[in-house]
Design a protein around this motif. Structure first.
Motif, PDB file in Angstrom:
ATOM      1  N   UNK A 204     -11.842  -3.385  -5.877  1.00  0.00           N
ATOM      2  CA  UNK A 204     -12.282  -3.274  -4.473  1.00  0.00           C
ATOM      3  C   UNK A 204     -11.341  -2.373  -3.665  1.00  0.00           C
ATOM      4  N   UNK A 205     -11.923  -1.569  -2.773  1.00  0.00           N
ATOM      5  CA  UNK A 205     -11.087  -0.617  -2.034  1.00  0.00           C
ATOM      6  C   UNK A 205     -10.115  -1.308  -1.084  1.00  0.00           C
ATOM      7  N   UNK A 206     -10.537  -2.491  -0.611  1.00  0.00           N
ATOM      8  CA  UNK A 206      -9.653  -3.274   0.263  1.00  0.00           C
ATOM      9  C   UNK A 206      -9.438  -4.638  -0.376  1.00  0.00           C
ATOM     10  N   UNK A 207      -8.344  -5.280  -0.039  1.00  0.00           N
ATOM     11  CA  UNK A 207      -8.107  -6.624  -0.561  1.00  0.00           C
ATOM     12  C   UNK A 207      -7.415  -7.465   0.484  1.00  0.00           C
ATOM     13  N   UNK A 208      -7.149  -8.715   0.130  1.00  0.00           N
ATOM     14  CA  UNK A 208      -6.523  -9.631   1.095  1.00  0.00           C
ATOM     15  C   UNK A 208      -5.293 -10.311   0.504  1.00  0.00           C
ATOM     16  N   UNK A 209      -4.834  -9.812  -0.658  1.00  0.00           N
ATOM     17  CA  UNK A 209      -3.723 -10.497  -1.334  1.00  0.00           C
ATOM     18  C   UNK A 209      -2.592  -9.507  -1.601  1.00  0.00           C
ATOM     19  N   UNK A 210      -1.365  -9.903  -1.276  1.00  0.00           N
ATOM     20  CA  UNK A 210      -0.217  -9.106  -1.700  1.00  0.00           C
ATOM     21  C   UNK A 210       0.575  -9.915  -2.705  1.00  0.00           C
ATOM     22  N   UNK A 211       1.136  -9.234  -3.688  1.00  0.00           N
ATOM     23  CA  UNK A 211       1.748  -9.896  -4.830  1.00  0.00           C
ATOM     24  C   UNK A 211       3.090  -9.240  -5.112  1.00  0.00           C
ATOM     25  N   UNK A 212       4.152  -9.983  -4.905  1.00  0.00           N
ATOM     26  CA  UNK A 212       5.502  -9.436  -5.074  1.00  0.00           C
ATOM     27  C   UNK A 212       6.452 -10.611  -5.206  1.00  0.00           C
ATOM     28  N   UNK A 213       7.568 -10.431  -5.870  1.00  0.00           N
ATOM     29  CA  UNK A 213       8.564 -11.503  -5.939  1.00  0.00           C
ATOM     30  C   UNK A 213       9.370 -11.503  -4.638  1.00  0.00           C
ATOM     31  N   UNK A 214       8.831 -12.214  -3.655  1.00  0.00           N
ATOM     32  CA  UNK A 214       9.411 -12.167  -2.309  1.00  0.00           C
ATOM     33  C   UNK A 214      10.773 -12.863  -2.248  1.00  0.00           C
ATOM     34  N   UNK A 215      11.086 -13.624  -3.285  1.00  0.00           N
ATOM     35  CA  UNK A 215      12.418 -14.235  -3.370  1.00  0.00           C
ATOM     36  C   UNK A 215      13.522 -13.194  -3.459  1.00  0.00           C
ATOM     37  N   UNK A 216      13.144 -11.953  -3.787  1.00  0.00           N
ATOM     38  CA  UNK A 216      14.142 -10.875  -3.867  1.00  0.00           C
ATOM     39  C   UNK A 216      14.354 -10.182  -2.521  1.00  0.00           C
ATOM     40  N   UNK A 217      13.736 -10.700  -1.442  1.00  0.00           N
ATOM     41  CA  UNK A 217      13.755 -10.011  -0.140  1.00  0.00           C
ATOM     42  C   UNK A 217      15.143  -9.570   0.320  1.00  0.00           C
ATOM     43  N   UNK A 218      16.147 -10.417   0.053  1.00  0.00           N
ATOM     44  CA  UNK A 218      17.492 -10.071   0.534  1.00  0.00           C
ATOM     45  C   UNK A 218      17.974  -8.754  -0.071  1.00  0.00           C
ATOM     46  N   UNK A 219      17.334  -8.341  -1.174  1.00  0.00           N
ATOM     47  CA  UNK A 219      17.766  -7.099  -1.839  1.00  0.00           C
ATOM     48  C   UNK A 219      16.863  -5.914  -1.487  1.00  0.00           C
ATOM     49  N   UNK A 220      15.805  -6.163  -0.682  1.00  0.00           N
ATOM     50  CA  UNK A 220      14.859  -5.078  -0.352  1.00  0.00           C
ATOM     51  C   UNK A 220      15.363  -4.246   0.809  1.00  0.00           C
ATOM     52  N   UNK A 221      14.936  -2.985   0.856  1.00  0.00           N
ATOM     53  CA  UNK A 221      15.360  -2.156   1.988  1.00  0.00           C
ATOM     54  C   UNK A 221      14.436  -2.406   3.190  1.00  0.00           C
ATOM     55  N   UNK A 222      14.870  -1.876   4.342  1.00  0.00           N
ATOM     56  CA  UNK A 222      14.176  -2.196   5.597  1.00  0.00           C
ATOM     57  C   UNK A 222      12.716  -1.741   5.595  1.00  0.00           C
ATOM     58  N   UNK A 223      12.456  -0.629   4.915  1.00  0.00           N
ATOM     59  CA  UNK A 223      11.073  -0.114   4.925  1.00  0.00           C
ATOM     60  C   UNK A 223      10.140  -1.079   4.204  1.00  0.00           C
ATOM     61  N   UNK A 224      10.619  -1.579   3.086  1.00  0.00           N
ATOM     62  CA  UNK A 224       9.796  -2.532   2.339  1.00  0.00           C
ATOM     63  C   UNK A 224       9.645  -3.842   3.125  1.00  0.00           C
ATOM     64  N   UNK A 225      10.733  -4.277   3.746  1.00  0.00           N
ATOM     65  CA  UNK A 225      10.658  -5.509   4.548  1.00  0.00           C
ATOM     66  C   UNK A 225       9.664  -5.338   5.698  1.00  0.00           C
TER      67      UNK A 225
END
Ligand code: AHM
Ligand code: MG
Length: 340
Positions: A204-225
């Protein structure tokens, strides 16, 4: 319709081959070999919960056979089936440091090499979550008549002939893509055949689910956050917040993304600047498949399929799934100006 004719994987691939007068049927035969190996793997995966009864890994069972770890069994099975295949000249696997170039007269004349992750997400076996086999098929670039060489395995994803996965979930399915489309086959256990169940799959061209290991957030850069903030933002009229789903088994997360739409990400972070997932046998086959289904796959800078590999086991960040969701994510992660 109870009397609807079942179309087996074999019947389907032969029918597809007939559409191309120059096709030799070798690719169909190779897909059949991969499906055979996956049926053997499936049989062992289905017994995984009985390990305490049938014997622990490394122990000897009542038949005198040594019980193997499932990932080792899966790797050995794929290698031995493909070594015996008339159409495979060599393989590369997540489980082996180097490529295996088959050195026999049949293999010297075989056109294809196969790269695979024999049992991805194997840490999920203990909790009975779906796991899978991922495969990628390239036509060799080295001359026929000799063993294949490293350059046959280090081709970019845009040179793939076919790619796909087998998911060992509530049912077992093989989903594969060629340039002309993506089709899914469910294993019918009573006849031991993969049967066409999901013809011409479109993401589908659009969706409603995002899938990522969000527990790693402290290591993500600001753009991804900032993008994750966008996913969680309360904007009912735009269908947000999105739901978050993460199994931690790429095949399972990608299968849902393909069928229902959404975005799957395994980004770079401060401790893994190249991400975690492997380009050649995890990201490229999934990127090829999702593109053939109308979706998009990027490493955050460009198309995954355009990356020229330099090593067999190299890693890449990945953003993959529904076109509009991935493009929106790329506005955040690829372009500083859009970050608020
Ligand atoms: P594996 O090849 O060692 O099984 O690791 C790959 C798996 C993927 O299936 C999954 O997407 C990812 O690792 C999950 O990693 P994490 O636990 O860091 O979120
Ligand atoms: Mg893996």
């Amino acid at each position: 319709m109870a009397s609807r004719k079942l179309i087996t994987l074999d019947e389907f691939t032969i029918e597809e081959t007939r559409k191309f007068p120059k096709a030799t049927g070798e690719l169909s035969a190779l897909l059949r070999d991969i499906s055979l190996a996956s049926k053997m793997i499936n049989k062992q995966v289905r017994k995984a919960g009985l390990v305490d009864i049938l014997g622990k890994h490394g122990a000897t069972n009542v038949q005198g056979e040594e019980q193997m770890k499932l990932d080792v069994y899966s790797n050995d099975t794929l290698i031995s089936v493909l070594k015996n295949s008339a159409d495979c000249a060599g393989v590369a696997s997540e489980e082996n440091d180097n490529e295996l170039c088959f050195d026999d007269s049949f293999s010297h004349d075989s056109k294809y090499v196969v790269l695979f992750d024999p049992l991805d997400g194997s840490s999920n076996i203990d909790v009975n979550a779906p796991i899978g086999t991922i495969f990628a098929i390239y036509r060799r670039v080295s001359p026929l008549g000799k063993p294949v060489t490293k350059e046959d395995f280090l081709q970019p994803g845009n040179k793939l002939m076919a790619a796909g996965y087998v998911i060992y979930g509530s049912s077992t399915m093989m989903v594969y893509a060629t340039r002309i489309g993506v089709n899914g086959f469910t294993l019918e256990p009573s006849i031991g055949e993969f049967c066409l169940s999901h013809p011409d799959i479109k993401c589908p061209e659009k969706g409603k689910i995002y899938s990522v290991n969000q527990g790693n957030s402290a290591k993500y850069d600001d753009r991804l956050l900032a993008y994750l903030g966008y996913c969680m933002e309360n904007k009912k009229e735009e269908g947000r917040p999105y739901s978050h789903r993460y199994i931690g088994s790429m095949v399972a997360d990608m299968h849902r993304t393909l069928i229902k739409g959404g975005i799957f990400m395994y980004p770079a972070d401060s401790s893994s600047p190249k991400g975690k997932l492997r380009l050649q046998y995890e990201c490229n086959p999934m990127a090829f498949l999702i593109e053939a289904a109308g979706g998009v796959a990027s490493d955050g800078k460009g198309n995954i399929l355009d990356i020229i590999p330099t090593e067999l086991h190299q890693r890449t960040p990945i953003f993959i799934g529904s076109k509009s969701m991935v493009n929106k994510a790329l506005e955040f992660v690829a372009n500083k100006e859009t970050v608020v």
